[in-house]
Every structure is written in C-alpha cells, then in structure tokens.
Design a protein around this motif. Structure first.
Motif, mmCIF file in Angstrom:
data_model
loop_
_atom_site.group_PDB
_atom_site.id
_atom_site.type_symbol
_atom_site.label_atom_id
_atom_site.label_comp_id
_atom_site.label_asym_id
_atom_site.label_seq_id
_atom_site.Cartn_x
_atom_site.Cartn_y
_atom_site.Cartn_z
ATOM 1 N N ASP A 159 2.556 1.868 3.218
ATOM 2 C CA ASP A 159 3.977 1.200 3.866
ATOM 3 C C ASP A 159 4.879 1.348 2.403
ATOM 4 N N ARG A 180 -2.610 0.347 -4.096
ATOM 5 C CA ARG A 180 -2.847 -1.175 -2.923
ATOM 6 C C ARG A 180 -2.027 -1.431 -5.018
ATOM 7 N N TRP A 181 -0.902 -2.167 -4.388
ATOM 8 C CA TRP A 181 -0.258 -3.330 -5.728
ATOM 9 C C TRP A 181 0.057 -4.128 -5.407
ATOM 10 N N HIS A 205 -4.599 3.555 -11.294
ATOM 11 C CA HIS A 205 -4.996 4.031 -10.022
ATOM 12 C C HIS A 205 -6.798 4.001 -10.157
ATOM 13 N N GLU A 246 4.393 -0.533 -9.539
ATOM 14 C CA GLU A 246 5.254 -0.426 -8.385
ATOM 15 C C GLU A 246 6.521 0.398 -9.076
ATOM 16 N N THR A 269 0.494 -1.646 0.240
ATOM 17 C CA THR A 269 0.014 -0.052 0.506
ATOM 18 C C THR A 269 0.565 1.373 -0.014
ATOM 19 N N GLU A 276 4.435 -6.059 -4.450
ATOM 20 C CA GLU A 276 4.917 -5.435 -4.845
ATOM 21 C C GLU A 276 5.844 -6.559 -5.747
ATOM 22 N N GLN A 306 -8.416 2.960 -2.566
ATOM 23 C CA GLN A 306 -6.989 2.718 -1.985
ATOM 24 C C GLN A 306 -5.701 2.842 -3.169
#
Length: 58
Positions: free
Chosen positions: A5, A42-43, A35, A50, A2, A45, A40
């Motif tokens: 993070d 979020r992807w 997006h 990213e 997220t 890793e 939210q």
C-alpha cells in the motif's frame, strides 16, 4: 497498512523499498523492534511505526 500500500501511495518500486528497509533495520534499533523476520511488513496507519518506515524509505 502494508508495504505494498505504501509503495502504491508513494509510487515506489516494492523490491527497492524492501531493500532500503532491510538496510535501515540493520542500522536502527527502533525499526528492528517493529519488524519481526519472515513476517509481512504491516503496521497501523498513522502510528509511530508508519512514521519510522516512511522516513526510512524516502
């Protein structure tokens, strides 16, 4: 992964980072495709998403 993070990892302010991402989404169609509004950030890793997001916030 997220945005929260990512901000912890890179020691960035989440508020400023979200503002940078919003500006980057306006100018980059690849980020806009990643997006969806009002969801939210979020992807996965290690994914191409990213890499785009890291490039936009740094």
């Amino acid at each position: 992964m997220t945005l929260k993070d990512l901000c912890k990892e890179l020691k960035l302010d989440p508020r400023v980072t979200r503002m940078k991402l919003r500006e980057a989404v306006k100018n980059d169609p690849d980020l806009a495709a990643i997006h969806k509004p009002r969801t939210q950030l979020r992807w996965l890793e290690g994914s191409p998403e990213e890499k785009f997001i890291r490039k936009a916030v740094v």
